[in-house]
Design an enzyme around this catalytic site. Sequence first.
Site, PDB file in Angstrom:
ATOM      1  N   ARG A 154       4.605  21.475  -3.054  1.00 37.27           N
ATOM      2  CA  ARG A 154       3.529  21.525  -3.816  1.00 37.27           C
ATOM      3  C   ARG A 154       2.827  23.121  -3.569  1.00 37.27           C
ATOM      4  O   ARG A 154       2.336  23.288  -2.656  1.00 37.27           O
ATOM      5  CB  ARG A 154       2.403  20.621  -3.699  1.00 37.27           C
ATOM      6  CG  ARG A 154       1.228  20.717  -4.480  1.00 37.27           C
ATOM      7  CD  ARG A 154       0.394  19.609  -4.836  1.00 37.27           C
ATOM      8  NE  ARG A 154      -0.610  19.123  -3.585  1.00 37.27           N
ATOM      9  CZ  ARG A 154      -1.338  18.068  -3.442  1.00 37.27           C
ATOM     10  NH1 ARG A 154      -1.555  17.541  -4.608  1.00 37.27           N
ATOM     11  NH2 ARG A 154      -1.700  17.894  -2.060  1.00 37.27           N
ATOM     12  N   ASP A 168      -8.472  14.990   2.812  1.00 39.65           N
ATOM     13  CA  ASP A 168      -7.972  16.342   2.468  1.00 39.65           C
ATOM     14  C   ASP A 168      -9.037  17.021   1.592  1.00 39.65           C
ATOM     15  O   ASP A 168     -10.270  16.618   1.461  1.00 39.65           O
ATOM     16  CB  ASP A 168      -6.575  16.262   1.867  1.00 39.65           C
ATOM     17  CG  ASP A 168      -6.507  15.712   0.665  1.00 39.65           C
ATOM     18  OD1 ASP A 168      -7.505  15.344   0.136  1.00 39.65           O
ATOM     19  OD2 ASP A 168      -5.343  15.431   0.031  1.00 39.65           O
TER      20      ASP A 168
END
Length: 567
Positions: A182, A468
């Site tokens: 990603r 996150d």
Amino acid sequence: MVGLGTTYGPPTTTTRTTAYDVPEGVCVRGLYHEDFARILTKDALRFVALLHRDFRNHVRYALECRRDAQRLYDEGMLPRFDPVTRYIREGDWMCAPVPPAVVDRKVEITGPVERKMIINALNSGAKVFMADFEDALSPSWENLMRGQVNLRDAVNGTISYHDKARNRVYKLNDQVARLFVRPRGWHLPESHILIDGEPATGCLVDFGLYFFHNYAAFRRNHGGGFGPFFYLPKMEHSREAKIWNEVFDRAEKVAGIERGSIRATVLIETLPAVFQMDEILYELRDHSVGLNCGRWDYIFSYVKTFRGHPDRLLPDRVQVGMTQHFMKSYSHLLIRTCHRRGVHAMGGMAAQIPVRDDPEANEAALELVRKDKLREVKAGYDGTWAAHPGLIPACMEVFVTNMGIAPNQIGSAKREDAADITEEDLLEKPRGARTMDGLRLNTRVGIQYLAAWLTGTGSVPLYNLMEDAATAEISRVQIWQWLKYGAELNGDGVRVKVSADLFGRVVEEEMARIEREVGKDKFRKGMYKEASRIFAKQCTVPRLDDFLTLDAYNHIVIHHPTVSSKL
């Protein structure tokens, strides 16, 4: 391809005359390191520069369109399905068939591109490992370049890690997960690489370096003639998917591989994108392997999109789960859309982490994971996400038990009930209480995450959950929203309105709690005070900033002198 070795020393800190060998118009201002130089070759940088020059104006236009749309939302408009592209939503087209190498994606694990993490994730028993340059990574120069080195070694099967503290060497098993990567979102720059005098587009740096060095070995060793495979974050409109499709076409042409070799899954993690799912798949139909329900960022995007709507205040973030009507509707529509087009519908993140010193609490956490995954597999998802290797067996058991030998549910789970999901379903206001405990948790998590991010860590275990950037963003925008509209908090029989004075006191009190929890020495050496300052500023600005990390990024950019740049 030859691996770059299993270990490397710390970045060079002494003055030296060596610099990166760069093509015309490119300047590398990141610290020089011999291992990084094997990634930042002249040919690789030339490829990144080609992508940046070809697509920078498209990216700028797409970001300006985002700003234009947000201005309309601020004025009271709601996201809607686009009548102009109705023919796409109602058409009978299909995406390209899913490659055999990734037909089974029952459980995927995600994590940053750190060396030990990559090995453990690939060995975890998951079907896929998504190596993350985005929300789980603090994008310092060293993290990004080491990540590229680590991935090159992983693709070539040469990666290992010597944990000196445990006197243990980590290596890959014979059977490993499929690797997806990603890159960062369109909005993030790479300020350590200048192209024609401007910062490079961060995601094109991530994609370009990884693809250039690894596409041949990946297809030979891991992709069965397809790949590399990617996850694409933060999109809001199909025009952004079209840019990615053209990037893939360009990369395939330069590499001399068949069109459609590169495959990608798009995270539907913004509110505007849920109204563009068919259109996003359509633009990427030759390169798509599905959509993912990025639910944490989706909650963040809900608040950001409706920042000008005082009637859409979210309850405590722990209450905004998949049973909320707007979240459930988004989930079911994603499944139906993917299966109608012949690609995977991937479920959301299980953010729990094992509770090692409390068996009872650990079992309770695992039971929450099992219930969430059972909901997903029965809804029709083809696979799901986990944040920790310890969750893989529980997640896998649920999906295997309910799917049997079938690699996915693309042909069997049509979700016809989702055909009746309306714009109103996707926009229904969430229900639940706003509490002082919720304000305190948002403050405490936001500051601790940002303190870790500023010191190079982008995936942080806090209170038995893996946090996150997405969950930190929820904390930030929710506090901003409550402050702006003076939200009333309940709890302990007391009602109080959120104000600047109240938030200031909460910051002070939660900073004291953080110091107690982490210890005075760690608190003193950490970046907690700087993180508190940045986080509090972001929560109290008159106009909500798009991303916390855009402001914080300026604090981790370190330019170094260069000798042989060719501007």
